[in-house]
Scaffold this motif. Sequence first.
Motif: not given
Length: 429
Positions: A33-42, A264-277
């Motif tokens: 889902q994150s790639v679909f939103r942020n890097k769809a043309d890769t 940073s993209d992950w944080h934006d994607e999940h609105e602060g959830n799933l914050r595991i490094i």
Amino acid sequence: MDIATRVYNHKWKIDPIVRSLIDTDFYKLLMCQSVFRNKADTEVTFSLINRSTSVPLAHLVDEGELREQLDHIRSLSLTRGESTWLRGNTFYGKRQMFRPDFMEWFEGLRLPAYHLERKGDQYELTFEGKWHEVMLWEISALAVLMELRSRAVLKDMGRFELQILYARAMTRVWEKIERLRDIEGLSIADFGTRRRHGFLWQDWCVQAMREGLGSKFTGTSNCLIAMRREVEAIGTNAHELPMIYSALAADDAALARAPYDVLSDWHDEHEGNLRIILPDTYGTKGFLEHAPDWLAGWTGIRIDSGDPAAGAEVAIKWWQERGEDPREKRVIFSDGLDVDKIAELQRQFFGRTKVSFGWGTLLTNDFRGLVPDDGLAPFSLVCKAVSANGRPTVKLSDNPNKAMGPAAEIARYKRVFNVGDQEHMDVIV
């Protein structure tokens, strides 16, 4: 469930190995889902890599049967029930984890073509195309190869012999669970999809964990099993994200920023959830030393290579230096775990931090010593992104035996990320 009989009947090609597009790890769908939103043309290429070259997959696994299994996967699409579960279920306390636009795309997805070629005693298996489409081949490809290898080893066993084999394997799993019961404060999940013995076996292991451990068992990474058994789907993100973001970097400065751009993209994607490094893609120590201050506020860290205790100590020291209380942070251990190591790490870190375990191959594929010549021993098979928009990907890891990429690029990445000497450790799985 009579697994022995089902395995015996597989000789007549009853049951495809992968039955669903959500027979995959939860983190794959979250990343997709994150790639679909942020890097769809890769554009990317994924490739099968057998790090255990002593296991001759092309001799064990029939090419025609492998093609049949891969072709079947290409025919799969989401069922109505699977779509409803993804759209409406609550994951990590959040409803509608998967956005409507992503779900609309996913519901129409068929996996893209593959390339299969025999090279000596191994197979060359690659997948090329848009990142968010190709990435979903990874877990399915591994599941097929691992289970076809198991079938090849078991094909000449009779029904009674198979029953004894699985009874012994079940006893082994249950004895491990009995030992885990006594560990104070244990929090453990099934992370065994990637290199499992087979789908039915993973499903049985999850049921055994749930019954044997109760609330100490927190869930499974496998979406299909989570849905069917009504347990939590567990997962966040993986090395794939920083590897591809880094490959896309235009210069060394952009390369140094890439692992943090991912989060940073992950944080934006999940609105602060799933914050595991996941810090070890290019070395944990350097990643944390150069990390922006906002990352210290994240929920926790996953240790996936190198010495796990040393990695956790580095994380604890980093939190303390950034003014964070390690007792409020979560450390997830997920590399090469078995009961002794789980017990040791729990003793060392329980009370100092929130400790969790993602138990993988030695939960769902521990048949060591149960057949002649140890033919079912787990081995290290991966399917990794090897290029992005024509540029090679690199992984360094905290264990140089897990490093991958062209030698010149590995040297460049070590320079950019200031990776010094590393301890070589055996790759268990």
